[in-house]
Design a protein around this motif. Sequence first.
Motif, PDB file in Angstrom:
ATOM      1  N   CYS A 134      49.434  49.994  31.961  1.00  0.00           N
ATOM      2  CA  CYS A 134      48.706  50.876  31.059  1.00  0.00           C
ATOM      3  C   CYS A 134      49.694  51.858  30.453  1.00  0.00           C
ATOM      4  CB  CYS A 134      47.620  51.612  31.830  1.00  0.00           C
ATOM      5  SG  CYS A 134      46.623  52.736  30.838  1.00  0.00           S
ATOM      6  N   ALA A 135      49.677  51.993  29.131  1.00  0.00           N
ATOM      7  CA  ALA A 135      50.568  52.911  28.422  1.00  0.00           C
ATOM      8  C   ALA A 135      49.752  54.051  27.819  1.00  0.00           C
ATOM      9  CB  ALA A 135      51.326  52.171  27.322  1.00  0.00           C
ATOM     10  N   PRO A 136      50.393  55.186  27.519  1.00  0.00           N
ATOM     11  CA  PRO A 136      49.674  56.276  26.859  1.00  0.00           C
ATOM     12  C   PRO A 136      48.960  55.794  25.595  1.00  0.00           C
ATOM     13  CG  PRO A 136      51.821  57.050  27.577  1.00  0.00           C
ATOM     14  CD  PRO A 136      51.796  55.563  27.808  1.00  0.00           C
ATOM     15  N   GLY A 137      47.736  56.240  25.424  1.00  0.00           N
ATOM     16  CA  GLY A 137      46.932  55.830  24.290  1.00  0.00           C
ATOM     17  C   GLY A 137      45.917  54.758  24.624  1.00  0.00           C
ATOM     18  N   ARG A 186      49.603  49.371  23.658  1.00  0.00           N
ATOM     19  CA  ARG A 186      48.342  50.026  23.995  1.00  0.00           C
ATOM     20  C   ARG A 186      47.243  48.994  24.194  1.00  0.00           C
ATOM     21  NH1 ARG A 186      46.469  54.332  19.778  1.00  0.00           N
ATOM     22  NH2 ARG A 186      46.087  52.446  18.570  1.00  0.00           N
ATOM     23  N   ALA A 187      46.450  49.183  25.238  1.00  0.00           N
ATOM     24  CA  ALA A 187      45.331  48.288  25.520  1.00  0.00           C
ATOM     25  C   ALA A 187      44.029  48.935  25.071  1.00  0.00           C
ATOM     26  CB  ALA A 187      45.270  47.966  27.012  1.00  0.00           C
ATOM     27  N   TRP A 199      44.376  57.268  28.029  1.00  0.00           N
ATOM     28  CA  TRP A 199      45.401  57.472  29.053  1.00  0.00           C
ATOM     29  C   TRP A 199      46.532  58.296  28.456  1.00  0.00           C
ATOM     30  CZ3 TRP A 199      45.172  56.654  34.101  1.00  0.00           C
ATOM     31  CH2 TRP A 199      46.353  56.673  34.841  1.00  0.00           C
ATOM     32  N   GLN A 200      47.027  59.272  29.233  1.00  0.00           N
ATOM     33  CA  GLN A 200      48.028  60.188  28.694  1.00  0.00           C
ATOM     34  C   GLN A 200      49.241  60.317  29.620  1.00  0.00           C
ATOM     35  OE1 GLN A 200      46.192  63.971  27.893  1.00  0.00           O
ATOM     36  NE2 GLN A 200      44.490  63.080  26.740  1.00  0.00           N
ATOM     37  N   GLU A 201      50.344  60.726  29.049  1.00  0.00           N
ATOM     38  CA  GLU A 201      51.540  61.221  29.729  1.00  0.00           C
ATOM     39  C   GLU A 201      52.386  60.158  30.426  1.00  0.00           C
ATOM     40  OE1 GLU A 201      50.433  64.371  32.333  1.00  0.00           O
ATOM     41  OE2 GLU A 201      49.574  65.603  30.745  1.00  0.00           O
ATOM     42  N   THR A 202      51.788  59.283  31.220  1.00  0.00           N
ATOM     43  CA  THR A 202      52.587  58.352  32.021  1.00  0.00           C
ATOM     44  C   THR A 202      52.319  56.903  31.635  1.00  0.00           C
ATOM     45  OG1 THR A 202      50.886  58.254  33.750  1.00  0.00           O
ATOM     46  CG2 THR A 202      52.640  59.896  34.010  1.00  0.00           C
ATOM     47  N   GLU A 203      53.296  56.047  31.953  1.00  0.00           N
ATOM     48  CA  GLU A 203      53.100  54.601  31.915  1.00  0.00           C
ATOM     49  C   GLU A 203      52.785  54.156  33.337  1.00  0.00           C
ATOM     50  OE1 GLU A 203      56.414  52.608  30.082  1.00  0.00           O
ATOM     51  OE2 GLU A 203      56.746  54.293  28.747  1.00  0.00           O
ATOM     52  N   LEU A 204      51.784  53.309  33.458  1.00  0.00           N
ATOM     53  CA  LEU A 204      51.286  52.894  34.765  1.00  0.00           C
ATOM     54  C   LEU A 204      51.542  51.410  34.985  1.00  0.00           C
ATOM     55  CD1 LEU A 204      49.435  53.060  37.344  1.00  0.00           C
ATOM     56  CD2 LEU A 204      47.505  52.652  35.792  1.00  0.00           C
ATOM     57  N   LEU A 205      52.018  51.070  36.180  1.00  0.00           N
ATOM     58  CA  LEU A 205      52.088  49.686  36.622  1.00  0.00           C
ATOM     59  C   LEU A 205      51.275  49.598  37.903  1.00  0.00           C
ATOM     60  CD1 LEU A 205      53.533  47.010  35.760  1.00  0.00           C
ATOM     61  CD2 LEU A 205      55.168  47.481  37.583  1.00  0.00           C
ATOM     62  N   ALA A 245      35.817  53.102  33.185  1.00  0.00           N
ATOM     63  CA  ALA A 245      36.452  51.885  32.694  1.00  0.00           C
ATOM     64  C   ALA A 245      37.838  52.234  32.170  1.00  0.00           C
ATOM     65  CB  ALA A 245      35.622  51.239  31.584  1.00  0.00           C
ATOM     66  N   GLN A 246      38.772  51.321  32.355  1.00  0.00           N
ATOM     67  CA  GLN A 246      40.134  51.548  31.898  1.00  0.00           C
ATOM     68  C   GLN A 246      40.704  50.264  31.330  1.00  0.00           C
ATOM     69  OE1 GLN A 246      42.621  53.427  34.796  1.00  0.00           O
ATOM     70  NE2 GLN A 246      44.509  53.101  33.664  1.00  0.00           N
ATOM     71  N   ALA A 247      41.296  50.360  30.152  1.00  0.00           N
ATOM     72  CA  ALA A 247      41.910  49.197  29.528  1.00  0.00           C
ATOM     73  C   ALA A 247      43.297  48.986  30.118  1.00  0.00           C
ATOM     74  CB  ALA A 247      42.009  49.402  28.018  1.00  0.00           C
ATOM     75  N   LEU A 248      43.560  47.772  30.590  1.00  0.00           N
ATOM     76  CA  LEU A 248      44.832  47.422  31.199  1.00  0.00           C
ATOM     77  C   LEU A 248      45.380  46.161  30.552  1.00  0.00           C
ATOM     78  CD1 LEU A 248      43.814  47.887  34.946  1.00  0.00           C
ATOM     79  CD2 LEU A 248      45.140  49.501  33.573  1.00  0.00           C
TER      80      LEU A 248
END
Length: 231
Positions: free
Chosen positions: A21-24, A186-187, A64-70, A4-7
């Motif tokens: 998704c942002a780090p954290g 952060r989500a 989530w670490q290191e990168t920002e995701l779109l 599961a991933q918070a977005l």
Amino acid sequence: MWSAQALRVIADTGEALVTACAPGAQTLWPSLYAKARADGDRTVRTEAFDAMATGQWKLAPGVWQETELLLWKPPAAWFSINAFYTAAGLRNWYVNFERPARRTESGFDIFDLTVDLVIGPDLSTLTWKDEDGYAHVRRLGIVTDTEHQAVELARAQVLALTSRPGRSRTPTGGHPGAGTRPGRRRACLSVRKPAPERRQRAGETARLADAARTTDRELMAQLNRDPTRRH
């Protein structure tokens, strides 16, 4: 539930669901998969796939670490297009091959089909990733023959997006939100503990929380105000 991933929702239209998704941001991973990532040991990752085939695995919390995701997910598509950002800007595009999304009360569900395509930020390089893992899940029967055929068609569709004459400078075809760097809010996850009978090949589950919806017009206005964010 496999993971599961918070977005955070950026846009949700008939053209695509765009999330960030942002780090954290909170995640849940299969414990074996998390160990493989932490140790860099791909043999443990293979064990995680073996556990998936049996329908028995344990989940471990993470962030989530290191990168920002779109993430850009067209409806009915057997892939999603992901843009990974660092402090230096767009690091790379990443195409994740997966089942079409299924909407749920808490977000949407997908099933990760293992194979991926990594694309350079200027679309000049394309590298297939995890072909060995894909072959393994095919042998295990996790990816069926029908799904394999869908993946082959999706591969061709993605390659066409990156190679057609006069293409946009993004593999998403320049759709709203595709070249906009995500915010760093952060989500958080809101996940119900699955009943034992539901512990089967449920696929990768993305949980959407902390929604911040933006219209297509607003997204395009953001791009026009800051052309340096177009990729």
